[in-house]
Design an enzyme around this catalytic site. Structure first.
Site, PDB file in Angstrom:
ATOM      1  N   ARG A 140       0.841  -1.198   0.000  1.00 47.22           N
ATOM      2  CA  ARG A 140       0.000   0.000   0.000  1.00 47.22           C
ATOM      3  C   ARG A 140       0.882   1.256   0.000  1.00 47.22           C
ATOM      4  O   ARG A 140       1.711   1.454   0.912  1.00 47.22           O
ATOM      5  CB  ARG A 140      -0.901   0.002   1.246  1.00 47.22           C
ATOM      6  N   ILE A 164      -4.089  -1.165  10.217  1.00 47.83           N
ATOM      7  CA  ILE A 164      -3.047  -1.063   9.188  1.00 47.83           C
ATOM      8  C   ILE A 164      -3.664  -1.065   7.783  1.00 47.83           C
ATOM      9  O   ILE A 164      -3.160  -0.424   6.869  1.00 47.83           O
ATOM     10  CB  ILE A 164      -1.992  -2.189   9.376  1.00 47.83           C
ATOM     11  N   GLU A 186     -14.423 -20.669  27.209  1.00 54.53           N
ATOM     12  CA  GLU A 186     -13.436 -21.525  27.895  1.00 54.53           C
ATOM     13  C   GLU A 186     -12.814 -20.789  29.080  1.00 54.53           C
ATOM     14  O   GLU A 186     -11.628 -20.949  29.364  1.00 54.53           O
ATOM     15  CB  GLU A 186     -12.339 -21.961  26.916  1.00 54.53           C
TER      16      GLU A 186
END
Ligand SMILES: Cc1cc2nc3c(=O)[nH]c(=O)nc-3n(C[C@H](O)[C@H](O)[C@H](O)COP(=O)(O)OP(=O)(O)OC[C@H]3O[C@@H](n4cnc5c(N)ncnc54)[C@H](O)[C@@H]3O)c2cc1C
Length: 403
Positions: free
Chosen positions: A287, A357, A383
Site C-alpha cells: 500500500r 493497518i 473456555e
C-alpha cells in the site's frame, strides 16, 4: 539435559500438512461460510476423508510426548479460518469431557461415535454453561435424578451457548446431582443419539466464528441409562460422600482438568492472530501513500514488530503449557490459564491492529482481517473469560482465595 525449540520431522510434516489443508480448502471457503452462518459440512467431510477429523487423528496428536502436536494443528487450522476451525474442533470439547471423566469402557464406546466415520462424519457438543451459570459454574440448575428401579438418570434444565448443540450426534451434559454441594455435587452424562427430550432448537446468531453452530439446548425429562453417567455410579457416590463429609476435592486436581485444555484453545487464538498479522504485513508492503509503502513509516513498521513479538511470546506460553500438561508437570502458577489468557488477548489486539493497518479496507468484508477481528474476540470470553484466567493465576501464585 538438552533444550531446543525446533520441531522434529513428524511435527514439521504435521504442521505443513494441516497448513496445506488450511490454505487450499479452509481459507478460500471462509468468507462464504461466515456469511451463511452454517456448519460447513462439505469441509468437515473433506477433513474426515483425508484423516484430519476423526478419533484416530486426535489419538495421534495426543500421543506426541512433547504435547506440541495439538497446538501446532490448531494454530494452522485456525490460521485458515476461525469459524471453520471451530466447526472442525468443537467436537473435541465433548471428547475431552469423556476422556477426562469417563471409564475406559465409556471412552471406547462414546469417543469414536462423537466423530462418526470418514464417510459420514458427525459432531459432538459439550453442554455446561447455563443462562444463570456462566463463569459461576457452581450455580448450575440443570438437575440429574437417579431412578433406581429402571437404572436411569433423568435430566432436566436448560443449557446455553453450546457449540454444536442440537446438531450433535453425542451431547455431553453436565448437571447437578446434589445442589447442596455446589460444583462438587455435579456430574457429566452422555446423551446418546436420538434420545427424546433434548432439543437444540434456538440457534444463536453471533459476532464471529459464524461457521460454527452455537445453540441453546433444552432438556425436558431426558432419560439416559445408568451407564451414561461418566465415571460410573460407584465413583460418583464415593465422591459425593467425601464432599458431604466436608472433604474438599484436591484443588490441584480440579484445576488441572481446565489447565490441560487451555493451551489448545490458546493455539486457536494464535492461528487467527498470525493470519491477521501476515495479511497486514503484506498489505503494508504494497500500500503506497505519500509516495512510499506505508511500512516505511515507523508507526506501521513498529506496530507490525509488536504484533509479531506478542504472537511469538504467546506461542511460547502455549507450547510451555502444552508440554507441561503432556509431561504431568504441576501447573503451580496457572500456566495453562496464562497461555490462554495471553493468546486470547494477543489475538484481539493483533487483529485490531491489522484492521488499523489496512485503514478503510480493513473495515470491509473484502479483506479477511475484518472477519479475523470478529472471530478473535471470543478468545477472551469462552473456555473461561480473561478475568477468570486472571483469577486462576492470581489464586495459584498467591495462595489467597481472591474473589
Ligand atoms: C461462541 C460461543 C461458544 C461457546 N461454546 C460453549 C460450549 O460449547 N459449551 C459450554 O458449556 N459453553 C460454551 N460457551 C459459553 C462460554 O464458556 C461462556 O459464555 C463463558 O464461560 C462466560 O460465561 P457468561 O457468558 O455467562 O459470562 P458471565 O459469567 O456472566 O460474565 C460476564 C462478565 O463478568 C465477568 N466476571 C464474572 N465473574 C467474575 C469474577 N468472579 N471476577 C471478575 N469478573 C467476573 C466475566 O469475566 C465477564 O466479563 C460458549 C460461548 C460462546 C459465546
Amino acid at each position: 539435559m538438552e533444550f531446543w525449540l525446533d520441531l522434529n520431522d513428524e511435527q514439521t510434516e504435521l504442521r505443513d500438512w494441516v497448513h496445506g489443508f488450511a490454505e487450499s480448502v479452509v481459507r478460500p471457503a471462509a468468507a462464504e461460510w461466515d456469511e451463511r452462518e452454517e456448519t460447513p459440512w462439505p469441509i468437515l467431510q473433506e477433513a474426515a476423508k483425508i484423516g484430519l477429523y476423526g478419533f484416530e487423528f486426535l489419538a495421534n496428536t495426543w500421543s506426541d510426548q512433547s504435547g506440541l502436536s495439538l497446538p501446532i494443528t490448531n494454530e494452522e487450522l485456525f490460521w485458515g479460518d476461525g469459524g471453520i476451525g471451530m466447526a472442525i474442533s468443537g467436537t473435541s470439547l465433548a471428547v475431552a469431557a469423556i476422556y477426562g471423566s469417563g471409564t475406559p469402557d465409556q471412552m471406547v464406546e462414546w469417543i469414536p461415535q462423537c466423530f462418526g466415520d470418514a464417510a459420514d462424519p458427525k459432531v459432538a457438543a459439550f453442554c455446561s454453561t447455563e443462562p444463570e451459570a456462566g463463569s459461576d459454574v457452581a450455580s448450575m440448575r440443570t438437575r440429574a435424578v437417579y431412578h433406581e428401579a429402571t437404572d436411569e438418570w433423568v435430566l432436566s434444565g436448560q443449557k446455553a451457548y453450546a457449540t454444536n448443540g442440537g446438531i450433535a450426534e453425542i451431547h455431553v451434559v453436565t448437571a447437578s446431582v446434589d445442589p447442596s454441594l455446589g460444583s462438587r455435587g455435579q456430574a457429566a452424562f452422555v446423551v446418546p443419539p436420538g434420545t427424546k427430550g433434548l432439543a437444540g432448537t434456538r440457534k444463536l446468531k453471533k459476532l464471529g466464528l459464524r461457521a460454527s453452530h452455537t445453540a441453546d439446548v433444552f432438556l425436558d425429562d431426558v432419560r439416559v441409562p445408568g451407564s451414561c453417567l461418566l465415571g460410573g455410579k460407584e465413583a460418583l457416590d464415593k465422591r459425593l460422600a467425601r464432599a458431604r463429609e466436608g472433604q474438599r476435592r484436591s484443588g490441584q486436581a480440579a484445576m488441572r482438568t481446565f489447565e490441560l485444555s487451555r493451551p489448545a484453545v490458546g493455539a486457536q487464538a494464535l492461528g487467527i492472530a498470525r493470519a491477521a498479522y501476515e495479511y497486514a504485513l503484506e498489505y503494508a508492503k504494497n500500500r503506497v501513500q505519500f509516495g512510499r509503502p506505508i511500512i516505511e513509516n515507523q508507526a506501521i513498521a513498529f506496530a507490525l514488530a509488536d504484533m509479531r513479538t506478542e504472537i511469538d511470546a504467546a506461542r511460547l506460553l502455549v507450547w510451555r503449557a502444552a508440554w507441561m500438561g503432556r509431561n504431568d508437570k504441576p501447573f503451580a502458577a496457572g500456566e495453562g490459564s496464562m497461555s490462554k489468557l495471553k493468546a486470547g488477548e494477543v489475538a484481539v489486539a493483533v487483529t485490531e491492529k491489522a484492521v488499523q493497518i489496512l485503514g478503510g479496507a480493513g473495515y470491509l468484508r473484502e479483506h479477511p482481517v475484518e472477519r479475523m477481528y470478529r472471530d478473535a474476540k471470543i478468545y477472551t470470553i469462552f473456555e473461561g473469560t480473561s478475568e477468570i484466567q486472571r483469577l486462576v493465576i492470581a489464586r495459584a501464585v498467591s495462595g489467597v482465595q481472591i474473589r
